[in-house]
Enzyme design. Structure first.
Site, mmCIF file in Angstrom:
data_model
loop_
_atom_site.group_PDB
_atom_site.id
_atom_site.type_symbol
_atom_site.label_atom_id
_atom_site.label_comp_id
_atom_site.label_asym_id
_atom_site.label_seq_id
_atom_site.Cartn_x
_atom_site.Cartn_y
_atom_site.Cartn_z
ATOM 1 C CB THR A 59 27.086 41.472 43.655
ATOM 2 O OG1 THR A 59 26.579 40.398 44.898
ATOM 3 C CG2 THR A 59 26.184 42.640 44.148
ATOM 4 C CB THR A 101 30.375 39.388 44.144
ATOM 5 O OG1 THR A 101 30.251 37.913 43.972
ATOM 6 C CG2 THR A 101 31.906 39.697 43.604
ATOM 7 N N GLY A 113 25.030 34.782 39.254
ATOM 8 C CA GLY A 113 25.973 34.888 38.151
ATOM 9 C C GLY A 113 25.484 34.150 36.830
ATOM 10 N NE ARG A 164 27.917 29.339 39.845
ATOM 11 C CZ ARG A 164 28.114 30.639 40.318
ATOM 12 N NH1 ARG A 164 29.232 31.221 40.913
ATOM 13 N NH2 ARG A 164 27.066 31.516 39.777
ATOM 14 C CB VAL A 165 33.597 29.874 36.711
ATOM 15 C CG1 VAL A 165 33.994 31.191 36.599
ATOM 16 C CG2 VAL A 165 34.697 28.913 36.873
ATOM 17 N N GLY A 166 31.118 31.708 38.092
ATOM 18 C CA GLY A 166 29.999 32.694 37.907
ATOM 19 C C GLY A 166 30.179 33.797 37.277
ATOM 20 C CG ASP A 167 28.606 37.691 37.775
ATOM 21 O OD1 ASP A 167 28.433 36.576 38.920
ATOM 22 O OD2 ASP A 167 28.416 38.662 38.253
HETATM 23 N N1 ASP Z 1 27.815 36.892 41.405
HETATM 24 C C1 ASP Z 1 28.506 35.638 42.196
HETATM 25 C C2 ASP Z 1 28.502 34.501 41.457
HETATM 26 O O1 ASP Z 1 27.356 33.973 40.660
HETATM 27 C C3 ASP Z 1 27.654 35.498 43.365
HETATM 28 C C4 ASP Z 1 27.591 36.593 44.563
HETATM 29 O O2 ASP Z 1 27.411 37.860 43.986
HETATM 30 O O3 ASP Z 1 27.509 36.419 45.534
HETATM 31 O O4 ASP Z 1 29.491 33.763 41.642
#
Ligand code: ASP
Length: 319
Positions: A202, A151, A205, A179-182
């Site tokens: 990053t 990210t 998440g 799906r939603v991450g951090d």
């Molecule tokens: N943090 C991001 C997520 O979990 C993934 C990433 O950093 O590539 O969606």
């Protein structure tokens, strides 16, 4: 120190370089964040952000992003949005809303359309080929679909001492639809308070959200820790707690910046790269490692940078 920026990953370099021109002539941190992240989103060879981002398990690109104003603590965020060119600009606009500032899926798309944001099919041929290769590897070699993290998260401090943070990502490769991450979640993927500093993460998440890691780093900086000490302490302490509970921990990397323009970084992987730029420091890519809980970093070598450029443009074949 008048202004400064720190960003996750080598991919932020060109954007930070461009935004440093904005900041060096007295521009504000909000424009610096939007412009720098837009550059990352628009570049097709960065395969985890914006155009060219990697798809979910149905081969659809669903994007997450956020924008936070450190003066007011207002933030805007979107999750699982499809086919809009610049999620960061939508998140910035949402940060000005008193209500409904975090929108997902269809609602986010309706808002973006109503507000005139540019639409664009975001799946590239290259990302589709990545998808086919990974799908085959998962089936034939039993590889985990969820390897790697990428990210873009950037924090900026401007000469009026205002701070802003932004994130943008296509999230986990092969994720479930919806799906939603951090990355769009305040306190986890990002946090900033102009009176203290900011942090952005990053990595996996699902794990970052367990520790609200960006908020934790800002909290530690408010207690007087340097960004470096705060980043290492937050990550080490989190890893210790997770392990003590008998759980596994995924890959996590974090950058932080205080309101003096000093930066910090923490990671539990090898080869995490980040970018720093300030009034006194030309835009530079660093590569870091973790030695027993202490993150160290050095300037990326010419060889490292060349290998990186080659790798991201490598021809992909699927037959
Ligand atoms: N943090 C991001 C997520 O979990 C993934 C990433 O950093 O590539 O969606």
């Amino acid at each position: 120190m008048k202004w400064a920026m720190v960003a996750t990953w080598r991919m932020a370099f060109e954007g930070v370089e461009k935004a440093s021109e904005i900041l060096s002539v007295g521009g504000n941190s909000k424009d610096a964040i939007e412009e720098s992240i837009k550059m990352v989103e628009d570049y097709p060879f960065y395969k985890s952000v914006g155009y060219g981002g990697l798809p979910n398990e149905h081969c659809e690109v669903e994007l997450d992003g956020a924008f936070m104003d450190g003066d007011t603590l207002s933030f805007g965020a979107i999750g699982g949005i499809k086919d809009f060119k610049n999620p960061i600009s939508i998140a910035r606009k949402l940060s000005m809303e008193r209500f409904n500032c975090f929108l997902v899926g269809k609602g986010a798309e309706e808002y973006a359309k109503q507000n005139g944001f540019e639409q664009r099919p975001m799946l590239t041929k290259r990302a589709e080929t990545h998808y086919k290769i990974r799908k085959r590897d998962i089936e034939e070699k039993g590889l985990s679909p969820y390897d790697g993290h990428d990210t873009v998260g950037i924090i900026a401090l401007d000469s009026l001492k205002s701070m802003t943070v932004g994130t943008s990502t296509s999230g986990l490769f092969m994720k479930k639809r919806g799906r939603v991450g951090d990355s769009p979640v305040s306190g986890s993927g990002f946090y900033v308070d102009s009176e203290v500093g900011g942090a952005t993460a990053t990595g996996l998440g699902e794990d970052i959200m367990k520790g609200c890691l960006s908020y934790e780093i800002v909290r530690l900086m408010a207690e007087g820790l340097s960004p470096q000490k705060a980043a290492d302490k937050a990550l080490n302490e989190f890893i210790r707690r997770i392990k003590a509970k008998g759980s596994k921990i995924g890959e996590i990397s974090i950058v932080a910046l205080n309101n003096q323009g000093e930066f910090g970084v923490a990671t539990n992987i090898k080869n995490f790269s980040f970018v720093y730029s300030s009034e006194k420091h030309k835009t530079t890519v660093y590569v870091c490692e973790n030695h027993e809980g202490e993150t160290t970093y050095e300037e990326a070598s010419e060889e490292w940078l060349e290998a990186y450029s080659k790798r991201i443009k490598e021809e992909l074949f699927f037959d």
